[in-house]
Motif scaffolding. Sequence first.
Motif, PDB file in Angstrom:
ATOM      1  N   ILE A 282      68.484 -49.004  19.469  1.00  0.00           N
ATOM      2  CA  ILE A 282      69.379 -49.317  18.263  1.00  0.00           C
ATOM      3  C   ILE A 282      70.081 -48.264  17.813  1.00  0.00           C
ATOM      4  CG2 ILE A 282      68.985 -49.942  15.708  1.00  0.00           C
ATOM      5  CD1 ILE A 282      66.561 -52.007  17.025  1.00  0.00           C
ATOM      6  N   VAL A 283      69.418 -46.982  17.741  1.00  0.00           N
ATOM      7  CA  VAL A 283      69.914 -45.770  17.218  1.00  0.00           C
ATOM      8  C   VAL A 283      71.087 -45.359  18.015  1.00  0.00           C
ATOM      9  CG1 VAL A 283      69.322 -43.213  16.772  1.00  0.00           C
ATOM     10  CG2 VAL A 283      67.728 -45.029  16.218  1.00  0.00           C
ATOM     11  N   ALA A 284      71.022 -45.698  19.264  1.00  0.00           N
ATOM     12  CA  ALA A 284      71.996 -45.073  20.253  1.00  0.00           C
ATOM     13  C   ALA A 284      73.195 -45.819  20.210  1.00  0.00           C
ATOM     14  CB  ALA A 284      71.584 -45.001  21.848  1.00  0.00           C
ATOM     15  N   GLU A 285      72.976 -47.046  20.058  1.00  0.00           N
ATOM     16  CA  GLU A 285      74.259 -48.374  19.772  1.00  0.00           C
ATOM     17  C   GLU A 285      74.953 -47.815  18.449  1.00  0.00           C
ATOM     18  OE1 GLU A 285      72.087 -51.992  20.091  1.00  0.00           O
ATOM     19  OE2 GLU A 285      72.367 -52.111  22.182  1.00  0.00           O
ATOM     20  N   GLN A 286      74.246 -47.423  17.566  1.00  0.00           N
ATOM     21  CA  GLN A 286      74.838 -47.221  16.285  1.00  0.00           C
ATOM     22  C   GLN A 286      75.450 -45.710  16.068  1.00  0.00           C
ATOM     23  OE1 GLN A 286      75.366 -49.273  13.661  1.00  0.00           O
ATOM     24  NE2 GLN A 286      74.615 -50.734  14.831  1.00  0.00           N
ATOM     25  N   GLY A 287      75.430 -44.824  17.319  1.00  0.00           N
ATOM     26  CA  GLY A 287      75.756 -43.622  17.262  1.00  0.00           C
ATOM     27  C   GLY A 287      75.139 -42.558  16.740  1.00  0.00           C
ATOM     28  N   GLY A 288      73.678 -42.867  16.677  1.00  0.00           N
ATOM     29  CA  GLY A 288      72.842 -41.865  15.671  1.00  0.00           C
ATOM     30  C   GLY A 288      72.503 -40.728  16.825  1.00  0.00           C
ATOM     31  N   ASN A 289      72.196 -39.596  15.788  1.00  0.00           N
ATOM     32  CA  ASN A 289      72.020 -38.311  16.592  1.00  0.00           C
ATOM     33  C   ASN A 289      70.382 -38.090  16.443  1.00  0.00           C
ATOM     34  OD1 ASN A 289      71.816 -36.115  18.053  1.00  0.00           O
ATOM     35  ND2 ASN A 289      72.548 -34.829  16.322  1.00  0.00           N
ATOM     36  N   VAL A 290      69.311 -38.450  17.515  1.00  0.00           N
ATOM     37  CA  VAL A 290      67.891 -38.354  17.205  1.00  0.00           C
ATOM     38  C   VAL A 290      67.764 -36.738  17.278  1.00  0.00           C
ATOM     39  CG1 VAL A 290      65.770 -38.608  18.298  1.00  0.00           C
ATOM     40  CG2 VAL A 290      67.581 -40.373  18.353  1.00  0.00           C
ATOM     41  N   ILE A 291      66.804 -36.487  16.384  1.00  0.00           N
ATOM     42  CA  ILE A 291      66.392 -35.143  15.995  1.00  0.00           C
ATOM     43  C   ILE A 291      64.936 -35.059  16.726  1.00  0.00           C
ATOM     44  CG2 ILE A 291      65.685 -33.225  14.338  1.00  0.00           C
ATOM     45  CD1 ILE A 291      67.662 -34.403  12.373  1.00  0.00           C
ATOM     46  N   SER A 292      64.160 -35.874  16.469  1.00  0.00           N
ATOM     47  CA  SER A 292      62.781 -36.147  17.009  1.00  0.00           C
ATOM     48  C   SER A 292      62.233 -37.142  17.182  1.00  0.00           C
ATOM     49  CB  SER A 292      61.841 -35.085  16.176  1.00  0.00           C
ATOM     50  OG  SER A 292      61.494 -35.744  15.000  1.00  0.00           O
ATOM     51  N   VAL A 293      61.276 -37.295  18.153  1.00  0.00           N
ATOM     52  CA  VAL A 293      60.581 -38.706  18.474  1.00  0.00           C
ATOM     53  C   VAL A 293      59.189 -38.200  18.513  1.00  0.00           C
ATOM     54  CG1 VAL A 293      60.348 -40.480  20.241  1.00  0.00           C
ATOM     55  CG2 VAL A 293      62.675 -39.886  19.653  1.00  0.00           C
ATOM     56  N   HIS A 294      58.401 -39.049  17.860  1.00  0.00           N
ATOM     57  CA  HIS A 294      56.920 -38.997  18.014  1.00  0.00           C
ATOM     58  C   HIS A 294      56.267 -40.233  18.275  1.00  0.00           C
ATOM     59  CE1 HIS A 294      53.000 -36.995  17.445  1.00  0.00           C
ATOM     60  NE2 HIS A 294      52.651 -38.099  16.721  1.00  0.00           N
ATOM     61  N   HIS A 295      55.630 -40.329  19.504  1.00  0.00           N
ATOM     62  CA  HIS A 295      54.935 -41.467  20.194  1.00  0.00           C
ATOM     63  C   HIS A 295      53.577 -41.179  19.920  1.00  0.00           C
ATOM     64  CE1 HIS A 295      53.277 -44.038  23.560  1.00  0.00           C
ATOM     65  NE2 HIS A 295      54.019 -44.997  22.881  1.00  0.00           N
ATOM     66  N   LYS A 296      52.669 -42.139  19.123  1.00  0.00           N
ATOM     67  CA  LYS A 296      51.373 -41.914  18.996  1.00  0.00           C
ATOM     68  C   LYS A 296      50.787 -43.413  19.290  1.00  0.00           C
ATOM     69  CE  LYS A 296      48.126 -40.458  15.397  1.00  0.00           C
ATOM     70  NZ  LYS A 296      47.811 -40.155  14.193  1.00  0.00           N
ATOM     71  N   ARG A 297      49.722 -43.280  20.555  1.00  0.00           N
ATOM     72  CA  ARG A 297      49.236 -44.544  21.038  1.00  0.00           C
ATOM     73  C   ARG A 297      47.681 -44.714  20.023  1.00  0.00           C
ATOM     74  NH1 ARG A 297      48.402 -44.390  27.328  1.00  0.00           N
ATOM     75  NH2 ARG A 297      48.392 -46.740  26.942  1.00  0.00           N
ATOM     76  N   ASN A 298      47.306 -43.835  19.523  1.00  0.00           N
ATOM     77  CA  ASN A 298      46.011 -44.092  18.872  1.00  0.00           C
ATOM     78  C   ASN A 298      46.324 -44.154  17.430  1.00  0.00           C
ATOM     79  OD1 ASN A 298      44.739 -44.246  21.236  1.00  0.00           O
ATOM     80  ND2 ASN A 298      44.469 -41.980  21.389  1.00  0.00           N
ATOM     81  N   SER A 299      47.104 -44.583  16.848  1.00  0.00           N
ATOM     82  CA  SER A 299      47.485 -44.708  15.208  1.00  0.00           C
ATOM     83  C   SER A 299      46.503 -45.392  14.569  1.00  0.00           C
ATOM     84  CB  SER A 299      48.763 -45.327  15.412  1.00  0.00           C
ATOM     85  OG  SER A 299      49.142 -45.330  13.966  1.00  0.00           O
ATOM     86  N   GLU A 300      46.079 -45.021  13.655  1.00  0.00           N
ATOM     87  CA  GLU A 300      44.950 -45.527  12.880  1.00  0.00           C
ATOM     88  C   GLU A 300      45.390 -47.137  12.244  1.00  0.00           C
ATOM     89  OE1 GLU A 300      44.803 -42.321  10.286  1.00  0.00           O
ATOM     90  OE2 GLU A 300      43.954 -41.118  11.709  1.00  0.00           O
ATOM     91  N   GLY A 301      46.653 -47.005  11.933  1.00  0.00           N
ATOM     92  CA  GLY A 301      47.121 -48.442  11.296  1.00  0.00           C
ATOM     93  C   GLY A 301      47.594 -49.499  12.157  1.00  0.00           C
ATOM     94  N   ALA A 302      47.607 -48.855  13.607  1.00  0.00           N
ATOM     95  CA  ALA A 302      48.292 -49.767  14.634  1.00  0.00           C
ATOM     96  C   ALA A 302      47.028 -50.696  15.102  1.00  0.00           C
ATOM     97  CB  ALA A 302      48.958 -48.996  15.930  1.00  0.00           C
ATOM     98  N   ASP A 303      47.394 -51.810  15.975  1.00  0.00           N
ATOM     99  CA  ASP A 303      46.556 -52.713  16.615  1.00  0.00           C
ATOM    100  C   ASP A 303      45.910 -51.867  17.755  1.00  0.00           C
ATOM    101  OD1 ASP A 303      45.279 -54.567  17.866  1.00  0.00           O
ATOM    102  OD2 ASP A 303      47.069 -56.130  17.413  1.00  0.00           O
ATOM    103  N   VAL A 304      44.723 -52.434  18.555  1.00  0.00           N
ATOM    104  CA  VAL A 304      44.356 -51.644  19.542  1.00  0.00           C
ATOM    105  C   VAL A 304      45.436 -51.758  20.765  1.00  0.00           C
ATOM    106  CG1 VAL A 304      42.507 -51.993  21.430  1.00  0.00           C
ATOM    107  CG2 VAL A 304      42.113 -52.460  18.939  1.00  0.00           C
ATOM    108  N   THR A 305      46.218 -52.822  21.025  1.00  0.00           N
ATOM    109  CA  THR A 305      47.192 -52.613  21.864  1.00  0.00           C
ATOM    110  C   THR A 305      48.642 -52.280  21.398  1.00  0.00           C
ATOM    111  OG1 THR A 305      47.767 -54.980  21.301  1.00  0.00           O
ATOM    112  CG2 THR A 305      46.148 -54.485  23.123  1.00  0.00           C
ATOM    113  N   GLY A 306      48.634 -51.706  20.293  1.00  0.00           N
ATOM    114  CA  GLY A 306      49.888 -51.026  19.650  1.00  0.00           C
ATOM    115  C   GLY A 306      50.081 -49.495  19.688  1.00  0.00           C
ATOM    116  N   CYS A 307      51.075 -49.002  19.250  1.00  0.00           N
ATOM    117  CA  CYS A 307      51.441 -47.741  19.049  1.00  0.00           C
ATOM    118  C   CYS A 307      52.390 -47.432  18.050  1.00  0.00           C
ATOM    119  CB  CYS A 307      51.921 -46.942  20.388  1.00  0.00           C
ATOM    120  SG  CYS A 307      53.176 -48.009  21.136  1.00  0.00           S
ATOM    121  N   ALA A 308      52.625 -46.414  17.585  1.00  0.00           N
ATOM    122  CA  ALA A 308      53.633 -46.004  16.472  1.00  0.00           C
ATOM    123  C   ALA A 308      54.778 -45.224  17.146  1.00  0.00           C
ATOM    124  CB  ALA A 308      52.960 -45.379  15.290  1.00  0.00           C
ATOM    125  N   LEU A 309      56.038 -45.439  16.842  1.00  0.00           N
ATOM    126  CA  LEU A 309      56.802 -44.730  17.247  1.00  0.00           C
ATOM    127  C   LEU A 309      57.685 -44.107  16.019  1.00  0.00           C
ATOM    128  CD1 LEU A 309      58.871 -43.785  19.468  1.00  0.00           C
ATOM    129  CD2 LEU A 309      60.220 -45.548  19.166  1.00  0.00           C
TER     130      LEU A 309
END
Length: 97
Positions: free
Chosen positions: A54-81
């Motif tokens: 979505i960001v790429a399609e809108q022409g956004g310039n990404v500064i940083s990406v943080h992918h967290k698999r063990n997020s406290e608020g996420a479901d057991v099968t979820g992750c936070a981006l």
Amino acid sequence: MRNITQPVGALAYIQLFVLSRVIGRGMAKSGRIYAVTLDLIDKLGQLLGGGSKIVAEQGGNVISVHHKRNSEGADVTGCALRIVMETRNEEYIASIR
């Protein structure tokens, strides 16, 4: 004789750090930087389809990406981006949302 260059150097470093934070907050307030955190299902292809595309399609310039698999608020099968990007203004942020 004392060497006073080290404390002056440390002071300059602290001031640059503070200045960097002030600039970052100003850019966020003016709509020039936007951060979004998405809750995703932890499976193949989610990083691309879960926001990056979505960001790429809108022409956004990404500064940083943080992918967290063990997020406290996420479901057991979820992750936070968390994506931080440069933006143009509030309207541009709304189009990405």
